[in-house]
Design an enzyme around this catalytic site. Sequence first.
Site, mmCIF file in Angstrom:
data_model
loop_
_atom_site.group_PDB
_atom_site.id
_atom_site.type_symbol
_atom_site.label_atom_id
_atom_site.label_comp_id
_atom_site.label_asym_id
_atom_site.label_seq_id
_atom_site.Cartn_x
_atom_site.Cartn_y
_atom_site.Cartn_z
ATOM 1 N N GLN A 125 34.991 42.740 41.860
ATOM 2 C CA GLN A 125 34.333 42.263 40.853
ATOM 3 C C GLN A 125 32.701 42.176 41.393
ATOM 4 O OE1 GLN A 125 35.014 41.648 37.766
ATOM 5 N NE2 GLN A 125 37.335 41.628 38.098
ATOM 6 N N CYS A 172 45.481 36.368 36.442
ATOM 7 C CA CYS A 172 45.902 36.754 37.978
ATOM 8 C C CYS A 172 45.509 35.856 38.838
ATOM 9 C CB CYS A 172 45.839 38.005 38.055
ATOM 10 S SG CYS A 172 46.476 39.240 37.016
ATOM 11 N N LYS A 216 36.919 49.325 37.026
ATOM 12 C CA LYS A 216 35.903 47.873 36.737
ATOM 13 C C LYS A 216 34.391 48.546 36.875
ATOM 14 C CE LYS A 216 39.303 44.769 38.317
ATOM 15 N NZ LYS A 216 39.761 44.047 37.232
HETATM 16 N N1 PMP Z 1 40.721 41.637 42.718
HETATM 17 C C1 PMP Z 1 39.915 41.211 41.696
HETATM 18 C C2 PMP Z 1 39.132 40.044 42.032
HETATM 19 C C3 PMP Z 1 40.290 41.717 40.382
HETATM 20 O O1 PMP Z 1 39.671 41.014 39.483
HETATM 21 C C4 PMP Z 1 41.237 42.767 40.060
HETATM 22 C C5 PMP Z 1 41.546 43.192 38.839
HETATM 23 N N2 PMP Z 1 41.784 42.344 37.712
HETATM 24 C C6 PMP Z 1 42.057 43.151 41.105
HETATM 25 C C7 PMP Z 1 42.012 42.534 42.380
HETATM 26 C C8 PMP Z 1 43.254 44.002 41.032
HETATM 27 O O2 PMP Z 1 42.389 45.492 40.865
HETATM 28 P P1 PMP Z 1 43.384 46.612 40.442
HETATM 29 O O3 PMP Z 1 44.550 46.239 39.401
HETATM 30 O O4 PMP Z 1 42.467 47.541 39.629
HETATM 31 O O5 PMP Z 1 44.118 47.049 41.521
#
Ligand code: PMP
Length: 413
Positions: free
Chosen positions: A210, A371, A233
Amino acid sequence: MNAQTSTPAFDVQRVRADFPLLARTVHGKPLVYFDNANTSQKPRQVIEAVDRHYREHNANVSRAVHLLGEEATAAYEGARDALARFINAPSRDELVLTSGTTQSANLVAYSFALPRLQPGDAILTTTMEHHANIVPWQIVAARAGATVQAAPISASGELIVEEFVKRLTPEVKLACVGHVSNVLGTVNPVRELAKECRRRGIPLFVDGSQAVPHRPVDVQALGCDFYALTGHKMLAPTGTGALWARKEHLDAMPPFFGGGEMIREVKFSGTTFAEPPHRFEAGTPNIAGFAGVSAAIAYYESLGFDAIRDHERALLDHATARLREVLGLRIVGEAAEKEPVISFLIEGAQATDLATLLDLEGVAVRSGHHCAHPLMQFYGVPATLRASLAFYNTHEEVDAFVAALLKVRRLLR
Ligand code: PMP
Protein backbone atom coordinates in the site's frame (compact mmCIF):
# COMPACT_ATOMS: atom_id res chain seq x y z
CA MET A 1 -12.59 23.63 -14.02
CA ASN A 2 -12.47 23.70 -10.26
CA ALA A 3 -9.15 25.23 -9.17
CA GLN A 4 -8.87 22.56 -6.49
CA THR A 5 -8.73 19.78 -9.02
CA SER A 6 -6.21 21.29 -11.39
CA THR A 7 -2.80 22.66 -10.56
CA PRO A 8 -0.12 23.54 -13.10
CA ALA A 9 1.85 20.54 -11.91
CA PHE A 10 -0.98 18.06 -12.04
CA ASP A 11 -3.95 18.10 -14.38
CA VAL A 12 -6.23 15.44 -12.98
CA GLN A 13 -8.63 15.57 -15.94
CA ARG A 14 -5.78 14.90 -18.36
CA VAL A 15 -4.66 12.00 -16.15
CA ARG A 16 -8.19 10.59 -15.99
CA ALA A 17 -8.35 10.54 -19.76
CA ASP A 18 -5.64 7.86 -19.63
CA PHE A 19 -7.89 5.51 -17.59
CA PRO A 20 -10.63 4.14 -19.88
CA LEU A 21 -12.56 2.47 -17.08
CA LEU A 22 -13.06 5.72 -15.16
CA ALA A 23 -15.39 6.91 -17.93
CA ARG A 24 -17.90 4.12 -17.47
CA THR A 25 -21.17 4.24 -15.62
CA VAL A 26 -22.33 1.85 -12.91
CA HIS A 27 -26.07 1.28 -12.41
CA GLY A 28 -26.61 4.27 -14.70
CA LYS A 29 -24.49 6.58 -12.54
CA PRO A 30 -20.99 7.93 -13.22
CA LEU A 31 -18.49 5.64 -11.54
CA VAL A 32 -16.76 6.89 -8.40
CA TYR A 33 -14.00 4.35 -7.88
CA PHE A 34 -12.81 4.54 -4.27
CA ASP A 35 -11.58 0.95 -3.94
CA ASN A 36 -8.02 1.64 -5.00
CA ALA A 37 -6.42 -0.07 -2.00
CA ASN A 38 -8.06 -3.25 -3.24
CA THR A 39 -6.81 -2.85 -6.79
CA SER A 40 -6.02 0.19 -8.89
CA GLN A 41 -7.43 0.96 -12.30
CA LYS A 42 -5.04 0.72 -15.26
CA PRO A 43 -3.98 3.47 -17.65
CA ARG A 44 -4.14 2.81 -21.39
CA GLN A 45 -0.32 2.79 -21.43
CA VAL A 46 -0.39 -0.39 -19.30
CA ILE A 47 -3.29 -1.95 -21.20
CA GLU A 48 -1.52 -1.22 -24.49
CA ALA A 49 1.77 -2.68 -23.25
CA VAL A 50 0.02 -5.96 -22.41
CA ASP A 51 -1.88 -5.92 -25.70
CA ARG A 52 1.31 -5.15 -27.66
CA HIS A 53 3.11 -7.99 -25.95
CA TYR A 54 0.55 -10.55 -27.07
CA ARG A 55 0.17 -9.05 -30.56
CA GLU A 56 3.86 -8.59 -31.34
CA HIS A 57 6.25 -10.28 -28.92
CA ASN A 58 4.59 -13.30 -27.34
CA ALA A 59 6.97 -16.19 -26.63
CA ASN A 60 8.38 -17.83 -23.52
CA VAL A 61 11.28 -16.30 -21.61
CA SER A 62 14.87 -17.53 -21.48
CA ARG A 63 14.27 -20.81 -23.31
CA ALA A 64 14.23 -19.62 -26.90
CA VAL A 65 17.04 -18.44 -29.12
CA HIS A 66 14.61 -16.98 -31.64
CA LEU A 67 13.88 -13.27 -31.82
CA LEU A 68 10.45 -13.45 -30.16
CA GLY A 69 11.97 -15.32 -27.24
CA GLU A 70 14.60 -12.64 -26.90
CA GLU A 71 11.96 -9.91 -27.00
CA ALA A 72 9.83 -11.64 -24.38
CA THR A 73 12.89 -12.09 -22.18
CA ALA A 74 13.78 -8.43 -22.67
CA ALA A 75 10.26 -7.41 -21.59
CA TYR A 76 10.43 -9.61 -18.49
CA GLU A 77 13.95 -8.61 -17.51
CA GLY A 78 13.12 -4.98 -18.34
CA ALA A 79 10.51 -5.08 -15.59
CA ARG A 80 13.20 -6.20 -13.14
CA ASP A 81 15.27 -3.14 -14.12
CA ALA A 82 12.26 -0.84 -13.81
CA LEU A 83 11.34 -2.25 -10.39
CA ALA A 84 14.92 -1.96 -9.16
CA ARG A 85 14.94 1.70 -10.21
CA PHE A 86 11.45 2.26 -8.74
CA ILE A 87 12.47 1.25 -5.23
CA ASN A 88 16.16 2.15 -5.56
CA ALA A 89 17.44 -1.39 -5.06
CA PRO A 90 21.25 -1.55 -5.10
CA SER A 91 21.15 -4.31 -7.72
CA ARG A 92 18.60 -5.74 -10.17
CA ASP A 93 19.71 -9.20 -9.04
CA GLU A 94 18.17 -8.51 -5.64
CA LEU A 95 14.70 -8.40 -7.16
CA VAL A 96 12.71 -11.60 -7.35
CA LEU A 97 9.70 -11.28 -9.62
CA THR A 98 6.63 -12.87 -8.03
CA SER A 99 2.88 -12.94 -8.46
CA GLY A 100 2.40 -10.37 -5.70
CA THR A 101 2.97 -9.66 -2.05
CA THR A 102 1.33 -12.89 -0.96
CA GLN A 103 3.85 -14.96 -2.90
CA SER A 104 6.70 -12.68 -1.79
CA ALA A 105 5.80 -13.13 1.89
CA ASN A 106 5.43 -16.90 1.50
CA LEU A 107 8.83 -17.09 -0.18
CA VAL A 108 10.41 -15.31 2.78
CA ALA A 109 8.44 -17.46 5.22
CA TYR A 110 9.47 -20.81 3.71
CA SER A 111 12.94 -20.01 2.39
CA PHE A 112 14.24 -17.56 4.95
CA ALA A 113 12.27 -17.86 8.19
CA LEU A 114 11.52 -21.58 8.40
CA PRO A 115 15.15 -22.79 8.23
CA ARG A 116 16.09 -20.30 10.97
CA LEU A 117 13.28 -20.97 13.43
CA GLN A 118 13.85 -23.14 16.49
CA PRO A 119 11.25 -24.15 19.08
CA GLY A 120 10.65 -21.14 21.34
CA ASP A 121 11.62 -18.60 18.68
CA ALA A 122 9.26 -15.89 17.49
CA ILE A 123 8.33 -13.75 14.51
CA LEU A 124 7.19 -10.26 15.42
CA THR A 125 4.50 -8.44 13.48
CA THR A 126 1.91 -5.80 14.37
CA THR A 127 -1.81 -5.69 15.11
CA MET A 128 -2.58 -3.69 11.96
CA GLU A 129 -1.27 -6.15 9.36
CA HIS A 130 -2.99 -7.66 6.34
CA HIS A 131 -3.40 -11.44 6.63
CA ALA A 132 -0.63 -11.80 3.99
CA ASN A 133 1.72 -10.40 6.62
CA ILE A 134 0.44 -12.67 9.40
CA VAL A 135 -0.66 -16.05 8.10
CA PRO A 136 2.53 -17.13 6.24
CA TRP A 137 4.46 -16.46 9.46
CA GLN A 138 1.94 -18.44 11.51
CA ILE A 139 2.20 -21.44 9.19
CA VAL A 140 5.98 -21.68 9.35
CA ALA A 141 6.11 -20.77 13.03
CA ALA A 142 3.73 -23.64 13.82
CA ARG A 143 5.95 -26.06 11.90
CA ALA A 144 9.00 -24.98 13.87
CA GLY A 145 7.39 -24.78 17.31
CA ALA A 146 7.79 -21.00 17.23
CA THR A 147 5.20 -18.27 17.77
CA VAL A 148 3.99 -15.11 16.05
CA GLN A 149 3.71 -12.07 18.27
CA ALA A 150 2.02 -8.77 17.54
CA ALA A 151 3.16 -5.33 18.61
CA PRO A 152 0.18 -3.22 19.72
CA ILE A 153 -1.20 -0.07 18.16
CA SER A 154 -2.85 3.00 19.69
CA ALA A 155 -6.55 3.84 19.38
CA SER A 156 -5.68 6.34 16.65
CA GLY A 157 -4.19 3.48 14.62
CA GLU A 158 -0.49 4.14 15.07
CA LEU A 159 2.08 1.52 15.93
CA ILE A 160 3.38 2.01 19.47
CA VAL A 161 7.05 2.06 18.56
CA GLU A 162 8.35 1.52 22.14
CA GLU A 163 6.19 -1.60 22.39
CA PHE A 164 7.50 -2.89 19.06
CA VAL A 165 11.08 -2.27 20.17
CA LYS A 166 10.43 -3.88 23.57
CA ARG A 167 9.38 -7.04 21.76
CA LEU A 168 12.58 -7.27 19.70
CA THR A 169 13.99 -9.92 22.02
CA PRO A 170 16.72 -12.45 21.14
CA GLU A 171 14.02 -15.07 20.36
CA VAL A 172 12.75 -12.93 17.46
CA LYS A 173 14.24 -14.22 14.21
CA LEU A 174 12.27 -11.95 11.87
CA ALA A 175 10.23 -8.76 12.26
CA CYS A 176 7.46 -7.92 9.78
CA VAL A 177 5.66 -4.66 9.33
CA GLY A 178 3.43 -3.03 6.76
CA HIS A 179 4.77 0.21 5.30
CA VAL A 180 1.22 1.55 4.98
CA SER A 181 -1.91 -0.02 6.49
CA ASN A 182 -4.51 -1.08 3.91
CA VAL A 183 -7.29 -0.37 6.43
CA LEU A 184 -6.15 2.74 8.28
CA GLY A 185 -3.80 4.42 5.84
CA THR A 186 -1.25 4.71 8.65
CA VAL A 187 2.34 5.15 7.48
CA ASN A 188 4.64 3.20 9.74
CA PRO A 189 8.06 4.63 10.66
CA VAL A 190 9.94 1.92 8.78
CA ARG A 191 13.30 3.66 8.83
CA GLU A 192 13.21 3.95 12.62
CA LEU A 193 12.01 0.35 13.03
CA ALA A 194 14.74 -0.89 10.67
CA LYS A 195 17.37 0.89 12.73
CA GLU A 196 16.13 -0.78 15.92
CA CYS A 197 15.99 -4.18 14.22
CA ARG A 198 19.46 -3.79 12.75
CA ARG A 199 20.92 -2.82 16.11
CA ARG A 200 19.71 -6.21 17.40
CA GLY A 201 20.59 -8.20 14.29
CA ILE A 202 16.94 -8.96 13.51
CA PRO A 203 16.00 -8.91 9.80
CA LEU A 204 13.01 -6.72 8.90
CA PHE A 205 10.41 -7.67 6.26
CA VAL A 206 8.31 -4.77 4.97
CA ASP A 207 4.98 -5.23 3.21
CA GLY A 208 5.03 -2.31 0.80
CA SER A 209 1.80 -3.17 -1.05
CA GLN A 210 0.00 0.00 0.00
CA ALA A 211 3.02 2.29 0.00
CA VAL A 212 4.37 2.02 -3.54
CA PRO A 213 1.21 3.41 -5.20
CA HIS A 214 1.52 6.63 -3.19
CA ARG A 215 5.08 7.49 -2.26
CA PRO A 216 8.62 7.14 -3.54
CA VAL A 217 10.25 4.15 -1.90
CA ASP A 218 13.99 3.84 -1.39
CA VAL A 219 14.82 0.48 0.16
CA GLN A 220 18.39 1.54 0.83
CA ALA A 221 17.26 4.62 2.76
CA LEU A 222 14.65 2.57 4.64
CA GLY A 223 17.32 0.11 5.77
CA CYS A 224 15.05 -2.95 5.80
CA ASP A 225 16.05 -6.46 4.69
CA PHE A 226 13.04 -7.44 2.57
CA TYR A 227 10.50 -5.31 0.74
CA ALA A 228 7.44 -6.86 -0.91
CA LEU A 229 5.15 -5.19 -3.40
CA THR A 230 2.23 -6.13 -5.57
CA GLY A 231 1.75 -4.85 -9.13
CA HIS A 232 -2.02 -4.65 -9.37
CA LYS A 233 -2.29 -1.95 -6.72
CA MET A 234 0.20 0.23 -8.60
CA LEU A 235 -1.47 0.43 -12.04
CA ALA A 236 -0.01 -2.88 -13.29
CA PRO A 237 -1.80 -6.15 -14.16
CA THR A 238 -2.89 -8.67 -11.56
CA GLY A 239 -0.50 -11.55 -10.88
CA THR A 240 2.62 -9.39 -10.85
CA GLY A 241 4.79 -8.38 -7.93
CA ALA A 242 8.25 -8.46 -6.50
CA LEU A 243 10.34 -9.22 -3.50
CA TRP A 244 13.43 -7.14 -2.92
CA ALA A 245 15.90 -8.79 -0.53
CA ARG A 246 19.47 -8.09 0.46
CA LYS A 247 21.87 -10.17 -1.57
CA GLU A 248 23.28 -11.98 1.45
CA HIS A 249 19.79 -13.19 2.35
CA LEU A 250 18.93 -14.34 -1.17
CA ASP A 251 22.27 -16.13 -1.45
CA ALA A 252 21.52 -18.03 1.75
CA MET A 253 17.93 -18.94 0.85
CA PRO A 254 17.08 -22.37 -0.57
CA PRO A 255 14.54 -22.48 -3.41
CA PHE A 256 10.86 -22.51 -2.47
CA PHE A 257 9.30 -23.58 -5.80
CA GLY A 258 11.09 -26.15 -7.92
CA GLY A 259 10.79 -26.57 -11.67
CA GLY A 260 12.09 -25.12 -14.89
CA GLU A 261 14.10 -21.90 -15.06
CA MET A 262 15.48 -22.14 -11.52
CA ILE A 263 18.14 -24.84 -11.99
CA ARG A 264 21.74 -25.05 -13.09
CA GLU A 265 21.81 -28.78 -13.71
CA VAL A 266 19.26 -31.49 -12.98
CA LYS A 267 20.35 -35.06 -12.28
CA PHE A 268 18.58 -37.78 -10.36
CA SER A 269 21.68 -37.97 -8.21
CA GLY A 270 21.22 -34.31 -7.26
CA THR A 271 20.15 -30.99 -8.76
CA THR A 272 22.04 -27.73 -8.52
CA PHE A 273 20.22 -24.45 -8.56
CA ALA A 274 20.54 -21.18 -10.43
CA GLU A 275 21.83 -18.06 -8.70
CA PRO A 276 19.29 -15.62 -7.25
CA PRO A 277 16.98 -14.17 -8.38
CA HIS A 278 16.27 -16.93 -10.95
CA ARG A 279 16.55 -19.58 -8.23
CA PHE A 280 13.18 -18.33 -6.96
CA GLU A 281 11.42 -17.98 -10.31
CA ALA A 282 10.43 -21.50 -11.31
CA GLY A 283 8.08 -21.93 -14.23
CA THR A 284 6.67 -19.55 -16.82
CA PRO A 285 5.97 -16.15 -15.29
CA ASN A 286 3.32 -13.56 -16.15
CA ILE A 287 5.42 -12.10 -18.96
CA ALA A 288 2.74 -9.85 -20.44
CA GLY A 289 1.89 -8.69 -16.93
CA PHE A 290 5.48 -7.66 -16.36
CA ALA A 291 5.48 -5.75 -19.65
CA GLY A 292 2.61 -3.89 -17.98
CA VAL A 293 4.67 -3.37 -14.81
CA SER A 294 7.32 -1.47 -16.79
CA ALA A 295 4.60 0.68 -18.36
CA ALA A 296 3.06 1.32 -14.94
CA ILE A 297 6.38 2.46 -13.50
CA ALA A 298 6.99 4.69 -16.52
CA TYR A 299 3.55 6.18 -15.87
CA TYR A 300 4.39 7.00 -12.24
CA GLU A 301 7.71 8.44 -13.35
CA SER A 302 6.01 10.65 -15.95
CA LEU A 303 3.73 12.15 -13.28
CA GLY A 304 6.28 12.29 -10.48
CA PHE A 305 5.51 11.47 -6.87
CA ASP A 306 5.68 15.13 -5.76
CA ALA A 307 2.66 15.95 -7.90
CA ILE A 308 0.90 12.71 -6.94
CA ARG A 309 1.43 13.33 -3.25
CA ASP A 310 0.26 16.95 -3.36
CA HIS A 311 -2.93 15.93 -5.10
CA GLU A 312 -3.56 12.88 -2.91
CA ARG A 313 -2.91 14.86 0.26
CA ALA A 314 -5.41 17.51 -0.82
CA LEU A 315 -7.93 14.76 -1.59
CA LEU A 316 -7.38 13.04 1.76
CA ASP A 317 -7.80 16.34 3.64
CA HIS A 318 -10.95 17.16 1.71
CA ALA A 319 -12.46 13.69 2.15
CA THR A 320 -11.59 13.62 5.85
CA ALA A 321 -13.13 17.06 6.43
CA ARG A 322 -16.28 16.18 4.48
CA LEU A 323 -16.73 12.86 6.31
CA ARG A 324 -16.25 14.54 9.69
CA GLU A 325 -19.34 16.65 8.90
CA VAL A 326 -21.49 13.50 8.67
CA LEU A 327 -23.42 13.03 11.88
CA GLY A 328 -22.74 9.70 13.60
CA LEU A 329 -19.75 8.90 11.38
CA ARG A 330 -16.56 7.73 13.06
CA ILE A 331 -13.28 7.55 11.20
CA VAL A 332 -11.23 4.53 12.25
CA GLY A 333 -7.56 5.37 11.99
CA GLU A 334 -6.43 8.93 12.54
CA ALA A 335 -2.68 8.62 12.40
CA ALA A 336 -0.62 11.78 12.01
CA GLU A 337 0.90 10.42 8.83
CA LYS A 338 -1.56 8.73 6.47
CA GLU A 339 -1.95 7.79 2.85
CA PRO A 340 -5.40 8.42 1.30
CA VAL A 341 -7.25 5.51 2.86
CA ILE A 342 -10.20 6.21 5.15
CA SER A 343 -12.01 3.54 7.12
CA PHE A 344 -15.18 4.56 8.88
CA LEU A 345 -18.32 3.42 10.65
CA ILE A 346 -21.76 4.99 10.74
CA GLU A 347 -23.89 4.67 13.82
CA GLY A 348 -26.96 2.49 13.29
CA ALA A 349 -25.95 1.24 9.82
CA GLN A 350 -24.15 -1.92 8.75
CA ALA A 351 -21.04 -1.32 6.65
CA THR A 352 -22.09 -3.94 4.10
CA ASP A 353 -25.60 -2.48 3.70
CA LEU A 354 -24.09 0.95 3.12
CA ALA A 355 -21.58 -0.37 0.56
CA THR A 356 -24.32 -2.23 -1.31
CA LEU A 357 -26.48 0.89 -1.51
CA LEU A 358 -23.49 3.06 -2.43
CA ASP A 359 -22.83 0.73 -5.37
CA LEU A 360 -26.30 1.54 -6.68
CA GLU A 361 -25.24 5.19 -6.60
CA GLY A 362 -22.15 4.38 -8.68
CA VAL A 363 -19.77 4.54 -5.72
CA ALA A 364 -17.34 1.61 -5.32
CA VAL A 365 -16.03 1.30 -1.76
CA ARG A 366 -15.07 -1.77 0.17
CA SER A 367 -16.82 -3.04 3.25
CA GLY A 368 -15.65 -5.90 5.40
CA HIS A 369 -12.65 -6.91 7.44
CA HIS A 370 -10.17 -6.00 4.69
CA CYS A 371 -8.13 -9.17 5.39
CA ALA A 372 -7.22 -7.74 8.77
CA HIS A 373 -9.14 -9.73 11.40
CA PRO A 374 -6.80 -8.86 14.28
CA LEU A 375 -7.24 -5.15 13.54
CA MET A 376 -11.04 -5.54 13.52
CA GLN A 377 -10.77 -7.41 16.83
CA PHE A 378 -8.70 -4.52 18.23
CA TYR A 379 -11.40 -2.02 17.30
CA GLY A 380 -14.15 -4.42 18.38
CA VAL A 381 -15.99 -4.27 15.06
CA PRO A 382 -16.68 -6.97 12.45
CA ALA A 383 -16.20 -4.62 9.50
CA THR A 384 -15.59 -1.07 8.36
CA LEU A 385 -16.37 0.84 5.21
CA ARG A 386 -13.25 1.92 3.41
CA ALA A 387 -12.81 4.66 0.86
CA SER A 388 -9.35 4.41 -0.67
CA LEU A 389 -8.31 7.11 -3.10
CA ALA A 390 -5.84 7.39 -5.92
CA PHE A 391 -4.20 10.26 -7.79
CA TYR A 392 -6.83 10.03 -10.55
CA ASN A 393 -9.68 10.75 -8.13
CA THR A 394 -11.12 14.23 -7.79
CA HIS A 395 -12.60 16.55 -5.19
CA GLU A 396 -15.89 16.36 -7.09
CA GLU A 397 -15.90 12.58 -6.67
CA VAL A 398 -15.38 13.02 -2.93
CA ASP A 399 -18.38 15.35 -2.86
CA ALA A 400 -20.46 12.90 -4.92
CA PHE A 401 -19.46 10.10 -2.54
CA VAL A 402 -20.45 12.08 0.56
CA ALA A 403 -23.76 13.08 -1.04
CA ALA A 404 -24.44 9.42 -1.88
CA LEU A 405 -23.53 8.39 1.65
CA LEU A 406 -26.00 10.87 3.14
CA LYS A 407 -28.68 9.62 0.76
CA VAL A 408 -28.21 5.92 1.46
CA ARG A 409 -28.01 6.48 5.18
CA ARG A 410 -31.45 8.09 5.07
CA LEU A 411 -32.72 4.99 3.27
CA LEU A 412 -31.47 2.77 6.08
CA ARG A 413 -33.22 4.70 8.83
N1 PMP B 1 -0.58 -6.60 2.05
C1 PMP B 1 -1.42 -5.56 2.01
C2 PMP B 1 -1.20 -4.42 2.97
C3 PMP B 1 -2.48 -5.55 1.11
O1 PMP B 1 -3.32 -4.51 1.09
C4 PMP B 1 -2.64 -6.64 0.23
C5 PMP B 1 -3.78 -6.69 -0.76
N2 PMP B 1 -5.02 -6.38 -0.23
C6 PMP B 1 -1.73 -7.69 0.30
C7 PMP B 1 -0.72 -7.62 1.22
C8 PMP B 1 -1.83 -8.89 -0.59
O2 PMP B 1 -1.53 -8.55 -1.89
P1 PMP B 1 -1.74 -9.63 -3.07
O3 PMP B 1 -3.10 -10.19 -2.86
O4 PMP B 1 -1.64 -8.81 -4.29
O5 PMP B 1 -0.67 -10.61 -2.94
